[in-house]
Scaffold this motif. Sequence first.
Motif, short mmCIF file in Angstrom:
data_model
loop_
_atom_site.label_atom_id
_atom_site.label_comp_id
_atom_site.label_asym_id
_atom_site.label_seq_id
_atom_site.Cartn_x
_atom_site.Cartn_y
_atom_site.Cartn_z
N ILE A 107 0.86 -1.18 0.00
CA ILE A 107 0.00 0.00 0.00
C ILE A 107 0.90 1.24 0.00
N TYR A 108 0.34 2.36 -0.34
CA TYR A 108 1.08 3.62 -0.19
C TYR A 108 0.09 4.73 0.12
N GLY A 109 0.59 5.78 0.76
CA GLY A 109 -0.28 6.90 1.06
C GLY A 109 0.41 7.94 1.93
N SER A 110 -0.25 9.07 2.09
CA SER A 110 0.25 10.13 2.96
C SER A 110 -0.90 11.06 3.33
N PRO A 111 -0.71 11.88 4.36
CA PRO A 111 -1.75 12.85 4.71
C PRO A 111 -1.91 13.94 3.64
#
Length: 380
Positions: A267-271
């Motif tokens: 998975i990947y992500g950020s605020p």
Amino acid sequence: MKKLLAICVLISTVSFAQKIKTGAENYTAYLPLLKGKNIGVVTNQTGIIDDKTHLVDFLVQKNIKIKTIFAPEHGFRGTADAGEKVSDEIDAKTGLSIASLYGKNNKPTPEQLKNIDIMVFDLQDVGTRLYTYVSTMHRIMEACAENNIPLIVLDRPNPNIAIVDGPVLDMAFQSGIGMHPTPLLHGMTLGEEAKMINGEKWLKNGIQCKLTVIPCLNYDRKMTYSLPVRPSPNLPNDQSVNLYVSLCLFEGTNVSMGRGTEKQFQIYGSPFLPESDFAFTPKPNFGDKDPLYNGVECNGEDLSAIPKINKLEIKWLIKAYQTTSDKSKFFDKRKFSIRAGNEKLQQQIEAGISEQEIRNSWQDGLKKFKEMRAKYLIYR
């Protein structure tokens, strides 16, 4: 009934004959070389035989005299976080001394090599120059060459062996996660890489070590290989191993690759990415005691169920850059450049160059690399 039984026996026999055997399991080829010698062993939790017996335990059972175990990043048992310093210790099971190659020194000292007759290397790689085990092997080869110690590399399959892709390292960006002019995905086993390091004289001052590679049996480049043990804390399954390199480029950005979740490198992500159907909140766990965005919700994408990819996939990186709320804070130039192996990839993404144009820019380097590596390949 007899005919059915005969067919079952035949199928069973064929299946058994085709079982991949690692270099460590090809023990009739190396045990005679170790008899009566003082041995150093470079290994970790991946150094297993028949999915159950550790190489060190196997050698002890065979009355091979192990002088020292040398442990790479993550330690002998594979429990330390990425980048975490590892101390020397004593193995509780065997009483053998363990010298860390990811602590005070990353290369065996002459004192540590004193009275060692032969070095044995057995680590499971995942087919990318970013994985530090090839750097460990390079330093072991160098230390062995400098101290006139023969090295035996017990080869293991590369789970990404069919993929040769990505930019070739510009040596101006050489580091511990990129020591050789190879692409991000090189499609070689560590045994093949050892031959290439020696043959291309990439060790310090062009020295070469006395190298023996014990090959895998019943293995070729068309085969898939599922790792029986996670090679490092944040690669828990085949999906993470397949996606690792493509998502590892995010380590040079402000995007999380799922460290601190149960879907590391899936998975990947950020605020700073836009809200979507998927979000996750990293928390301390096995593999990362203090993950990026600890306790903060991250918006992103879940790749844990996508089909296996057969290239270095950069579309997620491009998408994240294009949709982040503040592009000026997306890249960490130094961290990204040593992972990409150049400054060009960041510049291309920032300039809005298409994915295909970026991929086209790698082709000359890939062609030359494939020509160079051909003479070192062991498997068809």
